[in-house]
Motif scaffolding. Sequence first.
Motif, short mmCIF file in Angstrom:
data_model
loop_
_atom_site.label_atom_id
_atom_site.label_comp_id
_atom_site.label_asym_id
_atom_site.label_seq_id
_atom_site.Cartn_x
_atom_site.Cartn_y
_atom_site.Cartn_z
N ASN A 85 -16.62 10.91 -0.03
CA ASN A 85 -15.43 10.34 -0.68
C ASN A 85 -15.05 11.24 -1.84
O ASN A 85 -15.89 11.61 -2.64
CB ASN A 85 -15.72 8.93 -1.22
CG ASN A 85 -16.06 7.95 -0.12
OD1 ASN A 85 -15.42 7.94 0.92
ND2 ASN A 85 -17.07 7.15 -0.34
N GLN A 122 -11.42 10.31 2.33
CA GLN A 122 -12.74 9.97 2.86
C GLN A 122 -12.93 10.75 4.15
O GLN A 122 -12.09 10.67 5.05
CB GLN A 122 -12.76 8.46 3.13
CG GLN A 122 -14.06 7.95 3.67
CD GLN A 122 -13.96 6.44 3.89
OE1 GLN A 122 -13.48 6.00 4.92
NE2 GLN A 122 -14.38 5.68 2.91
N GLN A 127 -20.77 10.18 4.86
CA GLN A 127 -19.40 10.01 4.39
C GLN A 127 -19.23 10.71 3.06
O GLN A 127 -20.09 10.59 2.19
CB GLN A 127 -19.14 8.51 4.24
CG GLN A 127 -17.79 8.13 3.74
CD GLN A 127 -17.67 6.60 3.73
OE1 GLN A 127 -17.90 5.94 4.74
NE2 GLN A 127 -17.36 6.05 2.59
N VAL A 141 -15.70 11.56 7.23
CA VAL A 141 -16.90 10.98 7.83
C VAL A 141 -17.35 11.80 9.03
O VAL A 141 -16.52 12.26 9.82
CB VAL A 141 -16.61 9.52 8.30
CG1 VAL A 141 -17.83 8.92 8.98
CG2 VAL A 141 -16.17 8.66 7.14
#
Length: 156
Positions: A15, A24, A13, A26
């Motif tokens: 951020n 964010q 992930q 992923v």
Amino acid sequence: MTLFAQAQENFVQINGSTNVNKFQCVNNKFKAETGVYTFTERSLPNIILKVNEFDCGNKMMTKDFQKILNSDKYPNMIIKFINFTKVQKNYIAVVEVKMMNQSKRYNVEFEIENNKLIGRKNVKFSDFNITPPKKMGGMIVVKDDLDLTFSLATKI
């Protein structure tokens, strides 16, 4: 020491934030060829992430993220574990991240949480010679700082 990380529940992930909001992205679409990542002194994983498999939860943002990382020319992000050492209850790893033909090594501390090996590291776009993008004529500016989180399901 041998540590196994299983395929399901793996994710990386990223951020980040702008002067307006946070984002964010992923990637949870990767897995080891054998189904299990192995961490031994002789065998450490190489994780290949397809940049186009990152999802930022918003089509436009996902497309921008893939464009920033030049996914057409550099389709893969590679995370290579150089070493992995147990320190008390946690683990310290030297991890090499390769993006857009730029490699950078980081010391990352990992801990076991709910049978997952979790590691977090602050990185920067500029570590990889990427200029953080600006949108809407410079009104929205992406900050250079990123938080990278690794999660690998483990079987110890």
